[in-house]
Write a protein that holds these residues in place. Structure first.
Motif, PDB file in Angstrom:
ATOM      1  N   TYR A 126       4.853  69.214 -26.000  1.00 61.97           N
ATOM      2  CA  TYR A 126       2.639  68.855 -24.792  1.00 61.97           C
ATOM      3  C   TYR A 126       2.406  69.662 -26.175  1.00 61.97           C
ATOM      4  O   TYR A 126       2.354  70.745 -27.345  1.00 61.97           O
ATOM      5  N   CYS A 127       1.381  68.425 -26.460  1.00 61.87           N
ATOM      6  CA  CYS A 127       0.167  69.581 -27.619  1.00 61.87           C
ATOM      7  C   CYS A 127      -1.224  69.628 -27.002  1.00 61.87           C
ATOM      8  O   CYS A 127      -1.690  68.790 -26.025  1.00 61.87           O
ATOM      9  N   PRO A 128      -2.173  70.556 -27.714  1.00 62.70           N
ATOM     10  CA  PRO A 128      -3.587  70.752 -27.262  1.00 62.70           C
ATOM     11  C   PRO A 128      -4.000  69.525 -26.893  1.00 62.70           C
ATOM     12  O   PRO A 128      -3.984  68.320 -27.119  1.00 62.70           O
ATOM     13  N   GLY A 129      -4.651  69.402 -25.934  1.00 63.59           N
ATOM     14  CA  GLY A 129      -5.382  68.538 -25.396  1.00 63.59           C
ATOM     15  C   GLY A 129      -5.310  67.787 -23.926  1.00 63.59           C
ATOM     16  O   GLY A 129      -5.685  67.186 -23.063  1.00 63.59           O
ATOM     17  N   THR A 130      -4.020  68.707 -23.737  1.00 58.75           N
ATOM     18  CA  THR A 130      -3.485  67.710 -22.411  1.00 58.75           C
ATOM     19  C   THR A 130      -3.675  69.028 -21.513  1.00 58.75           C
ATOM     20  O   THR A 130      -3.150  70.418 -21.740  1.00 58.75           O
ATOM     21  N   ALA A 131      -3.261  68.134 -20.183  1.00 54.03           N
ATOM     22  CA  ALA A 131      -2.839  69.683 -19.168  1.00 54.03           C
ATOM     23  C   ALA A 131      -2.080  70.582 -19.290  1.00 54.03           C
ATOM     24  O   ALA A 131      -1.528  71.697 -18.659  1.00 54.03           O
ATOM     25  N   GLU A 132      -0.380  69.264 -19.593  1.00 46.14           N
ATOM     26  CA  GLU A 132       0.695  69.969 -19.499  1.00 46.14           C
ATOM     27  C   GLU A 132       0.828  71.144 -20.817  1.00 46.14           C
ATOM     28  O   GLU A 132       1.339  72.043 -20.261  1.00 46.14           O
ATOM     29  N   PHE A 133       0.083  70.684 -21.530  1.00 43.36           N
ATOM     30  CA  PHE A 133       0.080  72.123 -22.575  1.00 43.36           C
ATOM     31  C   PHE A 133      -0.974  73.092 -22.261  1.00 43.36           C
ATOM     32  O   PHE A 133      -0.304  75.026 -22.822  1.00 43.36           O
ATOM     33  N   GLN A 134      -2.104  72.673 -21.170  1.00 41.55           N
ATOM     34  CA  GLN A 134      -3.409  74.468 -21.326  1.00 41.55           C
ATOM     35  C   GLN A 134      -1.961  75.016 -20.151  1.00 41.55           C
ATOM     36  O   GLN A 134      -2.177  76.601 -20.048  1.00 41.55           O
ATOM     37  N   ALA A 135      -1.198  74.370 -18.766  1.00 39.31           N
ATOM     38  CA  ALA A 135      -0.476  75.117 -18.220  1.00 39.31           C
ATOM     39  C   ALA A 135       0.780  75.432 -18.892  1.00 39.31           C
ATOM     40  O   ALA A 135       1.546  76.978 -18.589  1.00 39.31           O
ATOM     41  N   GLY A 136       1.473  75.185 -19.312  1.00 37.58           N
ATOM     42  CA  GLY A 136       2.343  75.975 -20.658  1.00 37.58           C
ATOM     43  C   GLY A 136       2.601  76.900 -21.443  1.00 37.58           C
ATOM     44  O   GLY A 136       2.851  77.738 -21.189  1.00 37.58           O
ATOM     45  N   SER A 137       0.844  76.845 -21.959  1.00 37.14           N
ATOM     46  CA  SER A 137       0.851  77.970 -22.933  1.00 37.14           C
ATOM     47  C   SER A 137      -0.244  78.674 -21.806  1.00 37.14           C
ATOM     48  O   SER A 137      -0.300  79.990 -22.542  1.00 37.14           O
ATOM     49  N   ALA A 138      -0.595  78.802 -20.776  1.00 35.96           N
ATOM     50  CA  ALA A 138      -1.315  79.723 -20.010  1.00 35.96           C
ATOM     51  C   ALA A 138      -0.409  80.883 -19.832  1.00 35.96           C
ATOM     52  O   ALA A 138       0.827  80.666 -19.602  1.00 35.96           O
ATOM     53  N   ARG A 139      -1.386  82.084 -19.630  1.00 36.79           N
ATOM     54  CA  ARG A 139      -0.360  83.676 -19.103  1.00 36.79           C
ATOM     55  C   ARG A 139      -1.064  84.568 -18.210  1.00 36.79           C
ATOM     56  O   ARG A 139      -2.341  83.978 -18.223  1.00 36.79           O
ATOM     57  N   TRP A 140      -0.612  85.460 -17.807  1.00 36.57           N
ATOM     58  CA  TRP A 140      -0.683  86.232 -16.555  1.00 36.57           C
ATOM     59  C   TRP A 140      -1.968  87.119 -16.699  1.00 36.57           C
ATOM     60  O   TRP A 140      -3.401  87.389 -16.267  1.00 36.57           O
ATOM     61  N   SER A 141      -1.454  87.783 -18.616  1.00 36.84           N
ATOM     62  CA  SER A 141      -3.068  88.751 -18.622  1.00 36.84           C
ATOM     63  C   SER A 141      -3.453  87.286 -20.231  1.00 36.84           C
ATOM     64  O   SER A 141      -2.046  87.060 -20.961  1.00 36.84           O
ATOM     65  N   VAL A 142      -4.819  87.191 -20.460  1.00 37.29           N
ATOM     66  CA  VAL A 142      -5.342  86.637 -21.686  1.00 37.29           C
ATOM     67  C   VAL A 142      -5.594  87.556 -22.696  1.00 37.29           C
ATOM     68  O   VAL A 142      -6.235  87.352 -23.660  1.00 37.29           O
ATOM     69  N   LEU A 143      -5.620  89.460 -22.315  1.00 39.12           N
ATOM     70  CA  LEU A 143      -6.072  89.821 -23.456  1.00 39.12           C
ATOM     71  C   LEU A 143      -4.814  90.316 -24.616  1.00 39.12           C
ATOM     72  O   LEU A 143      -3.735  90.388 -24.483  1.00 39.12           O
ATOM     73  N   SER A 144      -5.474  89.613 -25.538  1.00 36.68           N
ATOM     74  CA  SER A 144      -4.431  89.618 -27.129  1.00 36.68           C
ATOM     75  C   SER A 144      -3.045  89.472 -26.545  1.00 36.68           C
ATOM     76  O   SER A 144      -2.258  89.165 -26.597  1.00 36.68           O
ATOM     77  N   SER A 145      -3.443  88.289 -25.772  1.00 34.20           N
ATOM     78  CA  SER A 145      -2.529  86.962 -25.801  1.00 34.20           C
ATOM     79  C   SER A 145      -2.107  85.987 -26.724  1.00 34.20           C
ATOM     80  O   SER A 145      -3.276  85.953 -27.780  1.00 34.20           O
ATOM     81  N   PRO A 146      -0.867  85.280 -27.897  1.00 32.98           N
ATOM     82  CA  PRO A 146      -0.906  84.610 -28.241  1.00 32.98           C
ATOM     83  C   PRO A 146      -1.117  83.588 -28.409  1.00 32.98           C
ATOM     84  O   PRO A 146      -1.600  82.716 -27.259  1.00 32.98           O
ATOM     85  N   ARG A 147      -1.174  82.497 -29.271  1.00 33.00           N
ATOM     86  CA  ARG A 147      -1.920  81.632 -29.514  1.00 33.00           C
ATOM     87  C   ARG A 147      -1.038  80.753 -30.501  1.00 33.00           C
ATOM     88  O   ARG A 147      -0.817  80.990 -31.291  1.00 33.00           O
ATOM     89  N   VAL A 148      -0.919  79.438 -29.716  1.00 28.67           N
ATOM     90  CA  VAL A 148      -0.103  78.271 -30.480  1.00 28.67           C
ATOM     91  C   VAL A 148      -0.334  76.943 -30.473  1.00 28.67           C
ATOM     92  O   VAL A 148      -1.598  76.513 -29.671  1.00 28.67           O
ATOM     93  N   ASN A 149      -0.047  76.375 -30.932  1.00 32.34           N
ATOM     94  CA  ASN A 149      -0.108  74.932 -31.524  1.00 32.34           C
ATOM     95  C   ASN A 149       0.507  74.145 -30.937  1.00 32.34           C
ATOM     96  O   ASN A 149       0.502  72.838 -30.714  1.00 32.34           O
ATOM     97  N   VAL A 150       1.878  74.235 -30.258  1.00 30.09           N
ATOM     98  CA  VAL A 150       2.368  73.146 -29.236  1.00 30.09           C
ATOM     99  C   VAL A 150       3.420  73.647 -28.595  1.00 30.09           C
ATOM    100  O   VAL A 150       3.835  75.258 -28.604  1.00 30.09           O
ATOM    101  N   VAL A 151       3.494  72.999 -26.840  1.00 29.42           N
ATOM    102  CA  VAL A 151       4.618  73.768 -26.276  1.00 29.42           C
ATOM    103  C   VAL A 151       6.131  73.058 -26.143  1.00 29.42           C
ATOM    104  O   VAL A 151       5.746  71.693 -26.928  1.00 29.42           O
ATOM    105  N   ILE A 152       6.777  73.215 -27.108  1.00 32.31           N
ATOM    106  CA  ILE A 152       8.172  73.143 -26.374  1.00 32.31           C
ATOM    107  C   ILE A 152       8.987  72.742 -25.901  1.00 32.31           C
ATOM    108  O   ILE A 152       9.091  74.557 -25.278  1.00 32.31           O
ATOM    109  N   VAL A 153       9.474  72.148 -24.487  1.00 34.58           N
ATOM    110  CA  VAL A 153      10.290  72.757 -23.588  1.00 34.58           C
ATOM    111  C   VAL A 153      11.425  72.236 -22.983  1.00 34.58           C
ATOM    112  O   VAL A 153      12.167  70.671 -23.008  1.00 34.58           O
ATOM    113  N   PRO A 154      12.255  72.920 -23.637  1.00 32.89           N
ATOM    114  CA  PRO A 154      13.676  72.188 -24.486  1.00 32.89           C
ATOM    115  C   PRO A 154      14.408  72.192 -22.957  1.00 32.89           C
ATOM    116  O   PRO A 154      14.369  72.841 -21.286  1.00 32.89           O
ATOM    117  N   GLY A 155      15.468  70.576 -22.899  1.00 32.94           N
ATOM    118  CA  GLY A 155      16.221  70.936 -21.745  1.00 32.94           C
ATOM    119  C   GLY A 155      17.637  71.186 -21.654  1.00 32.94           C
ATOM    120  O   GLY A 155      17.996  71.104 -20.667  1.00 32.94           O
TER     121      GLY A 155
END
Length: 494
Positions: free
Chosen positions: A42-71
C-alpha cells in the motif's frame, strides 16, 4: 539457531498476484514480484495506506513511505532484504500501540505490517501452540478458550500478543505462569541481515528476546506453552471513590492486597484515576478494581476494608476470564483501543508498594493538571497490581527483563489532541513530575521502567536494568545480530 528450510517454497509462490494499491515506485513493484500471492503493498494516497500506518498515539510516531503486508513469514525476510538493498529503514507493526517517542526517529522507510500473520495452532499434545507474529491478544485468548486452554497474554484485547512479550509482558495469569515472554519456547525471527532463523533456549539470543526483543529482529511466529483451563469463573468488585480518599485507599491496598508482593495468586488489584464530572465534579475519581479467580463474588476479606472507606458506588460482577478486559475498560470496543488521532504518552514506573503520602501528592498534581477544560482532561492514571508468584519463580538473571522483584506497575497516561510542541512539552513535564513524585516516595534512587509503556526519555538502565553485566550482555548481542542498528527505533540499545 537453525535457518528455516522453506525458502524454495516461498520463492515458488512469489509474484503470483501480490496486491499493489496506489502510486508506488517501480522498486516496490519489483519487491511485489518476489512476494507471495497473499501479500499486499500500500502506497500513500490510499485508504489502505492510511489505515495500515495509523497508530494509537500520534506523538513522535514513525513516518513511512510504504506499507508492506506480508502473507507469509518468507515475505518478511524478502522485505527486509529489499529494504537493506535499497538502504531504507524498516519497522514492524502489529497492534501499533507502542507509544515510545524514540519511534519518531523513523522519518521515512518501510512499514512491515504483520496483520496477516495471525494464527493460533494448538499442538496435538495440547501443551504448546504456534502463534503468528501479528496475532492480537484477544485472538489468542479466544482461540485457546474455545479449546479449553489458556496462556498468559497482555491484558488489553487490541494489542498484539507478541508486542508485550518482546518487553516482558504482564498479564492476568502471570501469578500462575509468569510473564508472556516466559511462556515462549522458540521464536522464528527475521534478523537484521534478512535471514529467518529459529531461536531456542540453546541460543544466546533467546535471553535477549525475553525483555529487549525489539532490538534484535522481527518475530514472525513463536511456539508458546499453553495450559489446561478449568473454565473457572471470575468475579470483580468495582469501587469508585472521591479523590479525598486517596491516602486511605492505597494504605489499605498495601495492607490487604499487595502485602509486599505476597498477594494471593488468584487475586488482582487495579485502579484508575480519571475525570467523571457526573460522578464527582470536584476532581478525578478513583476507580478501584478487586478481581478474583474461581469465585462468583469477590471474597469479603478483600472487599470489606475498601467498602469501609466509603465509596461513592460499589458494583460487583461475575463472569469468565473473557470478561476481564471489558470490566477494566480495555476491550476491543473500549476507548483505549481506538486510534482516535490523539497523543498518548505514558510515564511508567515500577514500585514495591504504595506510599500513601506520595499518592496524595501525585493525585493533587494530576487533578490540577487535568480537571475542567484542561487540554489533558481525558488523561488516565493507571495502577496495575498483579499476582507475582509465577514471575518470581524465574530468576531475574535468566531473561533480559530485569524487574521481577517489583510489585506494582503504575503509569500516568496523558491524553490530548495534538496542538504543537509547546503542548507536547507541557504533557511531558506533567508526566515526568508525576513519575518523580512516586519515585521519591519509594525511597529508591533508581527508576525501574516497563519498556512497553516507556515515554522515551528514560535511560538504558531504566529500561533494561542497572547491572553492568546486563548492559554488556545486551550490547554484545546487539553487536552480533544487528551491528548496523537496523532495529533502532523502539527502546534502542544502540
Amino acid at each position: 539457531m537453525k535457518l528455516i528450510t522453506a525458502v524454495s517454497t516461498w520463492s515458488l509462490a512469489a509474484g503470483a498476484g501480490t496486491v499493489l494499491s496506489g502510486t508506488c515506485k517501480d522498486e516496490y513493484a519489483q519487491l511485489g514480484a518476489k512476494l507471495s500471492s497473499t501479500a499486499a503493498i500500500y502506497c500513500p494516497g490510499t485508504a489502505e495506506f492510511q489505515a495500515g500506518s495509523a497508530r494509537w498515539s500520534v506523538l513522535s510516531s514513525p513516518r513511512v513511505n510504504v506499507v508492506i503486508v506480508p502473507g507469509t513469514e518468507g515475505d518478511v525476510f524478502e522485505t527486509v532484504q529489499f529494504a537493506n538493498e535499497k538502504g531504507l529503514p524498516f519497522l514492524a507493526y502489529s497492534g501499533a500501540h507502542g507509544s515510545i517517542t524514540t519511534l519518531g526517529r523513523m522519518d521515512h522507510g518501510v512499514e512491515i505490517s504483520l496483520s496477516q500473520l495471525s494464527s493460533v495452532t494448538i499442538a496435538p499434545d495440547g501443551r504448546t501452540a504456534e502463534i503468528g507474529g501479528g496475532t492480537l491478544s484477544k485472538t489468542v485468548t479466544d482461540a485457546l478458550w474455545a479449546a479449553g486452554k489458556q496462556t498468559v497474554t497482555g491484558t488489553c484485547e487490541c494489542v498484539s500478543y507478541l508486542g508485550p512479550a518482546l518487553g516482558g509482558g504482564h498479564g492476568w495469569l502471570q501469578g500462575h505462569y509468569g510473564l508472556v515472554a516466559d511462556q515462549i519456547i522458540s521464536y522464528n525471527v527475521v534478523l537484521a541481515n534478512g535471514t529467518l532463523r529459529t531461536v531456542t533456549d540453546k541460543d544466546d539470543l533467546f535471553w535477549g528476546l525475553k525483555g529487549a526483543g525489539h532490538n534484535f529482529g522481527i518475530v514472525t511466529s513463536v511456539v508458546s506453552k499453553i495450559y489446561g483451563s478449568s473454565q473457572k469463573g471470575w468475579a470483580i468488585e468495582t469501587l469508585v471513590f472521591s479523590g479525598e480518599k486517596v491516602e486511605v485507599i492505597y494504605a489499605a491496598a498495601n495492607e490487604h492486597l499487595t502485602k509486599n508482593g505476597t498477594q494471593p495468586v488468584d487475586v488482582i488489584n487495579w485502579s484508575y484515576w480519571y475525570n467523571d464530572p457526573s460522578t464527582d465534579p470536584n476532581g478525578p475519581v478513583i476507580a478501584f478494581y478487586i478481581i478474583q479467580e474461581g469465585v462468583t463474588s469477590v471474597d469479603q476479606i478483600y472487599t470489606q476494608p475498601f467498602r469501609d472507606i466509603g465509596p461513592l458506588s460499589v458494583q460487583p460482577a461475575s463472569g469468565t476470564y473473557q470478561d476481564l478486559a471489558g470490566w477494566t475498560g480495555i476491550s476491543n470496543s473500549s476507548t483505549p483501543c481506538q486510534k482516535a488521532g490523539t497523543a498518548n504518552p505514558r510515564f511508567p514506573i515500577y514500585l514495591r508498594e504504595y506510599n500513601a503520602t506520595a499518592q496524595k501528592e501525585a493525585y493533587e498534581l494530576f487533578a490540577n493538571a487535568t480537571r475542567g477544560d484542561s487540554a489533558f482532561n481525558n488523561s488516565l492514571f493507571m495502577f496495575e497490581g498483579y499476582s507475582l508468584q509465577g514471575v518470581r519463580a524465574i530468576a531475574s538473571r535468566e531473561t533480559a527483563f530485569a524487574y521481577r522483584g517489583d510489585n506494582l506497575l503504575v503509569a500516568p497516561l496523558i491524553t490530548y489532541a495534538p496542538a504543537g510542541k509547546t503542548l507536547d512539552k507541557e504533557a511531558a513535564q506533567i508526566g515526568n513530575r508525576l513519575r518523580e513524585i512516586l519515585r521519591k516516595g519509594s525511597g529508591k534512587k533508581e527508576m525501574h521502567v516497563y519498556v512497553n509503556y516507556a515515554y522515551g526519555d528514560e535511560t538504558l538502565e531504566n529500561w533494561y536494568g542497572s547491572g553492568k553485566w546486563r548492559l554488556e550482555r545486551l550490547a554484545a548481542l546487539k553487536n552480533r545480530y544487528d551491528p548496523q542498528g537496523r532495529f533502532s527505533f523502539y527502546g534502542p540499545i544502540a
